[in-house]
Write an enzyme that holds these catalytic residues in place. Structure first.
Site: not given
Length: 150
Positions: A24, A101, A99, A11-12, A81, A19, A75, A88, A112, A108, A78
């Site tokens: 970021y 980020h 992974e 998301p986002n 978390h 943003r 990535n 799963d 997070r 942060r 959100a």
């Protein structure tokens, strides 16, 4: 036929570049995709690059990668978390997982600092900005070796 490396974004991340650039960066997701495709292509690998704002779609993409992919760079944003469903799905995928980020999540907010994804990841890259995707890809390229059929 060789199986691609899946690069999955949550998301986002479609808002990258506009943003919170102080957190970021100013690189867009399209810029990241172009860099990843170029780097993978130079090594003989294809990439399946996706972004979704929906948890279920991300789970579907992980399940697709399970049979159609060679590895996953993820990535989850959100969803990192709190999504046990993503955890799963990655467990069931039985593929190498990195992974990523953009920001250093450990510097942060406290919420997070928990990652359900890290429990299934072979490597975690945080805080390297857009370059984190290329670092993830480099790790996978060394792990996977030459693509099948080359």
């Amino acid at each position: 036929m060789r199986r691609p490396i899946y690069v999955l974004n949550g998301p986002n991340l479609n808002l990258l570049g506009t943003r919170r650039p102080e957190v970021y960066g100013t690189t867009t997701l399209a810029d990241i995709e172009a860099a990843v495709r170029a780097r993978a292509g130079a090594a003989g690998w294809d990439v399946a690059f996706h972004q979704t704002n929906h948890e279920g779609v991300l789970v579907d993409l992980i399940q697709e990668a399970r049979t159609a992919g060679a590895a996953i760079v993820i990535n989850p944003a959100a969803l990192t978390h709190y999504s046990i469903a993503v955890h799963d799905a990655l467990e069931a995928a039985e593929l190498p997982v990195v992974e990523v980020h953009l920001s250093n999540v450990h510097r942060r907010e406290a919420f997070r600092h928990t990652s359900y994804v890290s429990l299934q990841a072979d490597a975690v890259i945080a805080g390297a900005g857009a370059q984190g995707y290329e670092l993830a890809l480099d790790w996978l390229l060394r792990t996977l070796g030459e693509p099948a059929g080359t």
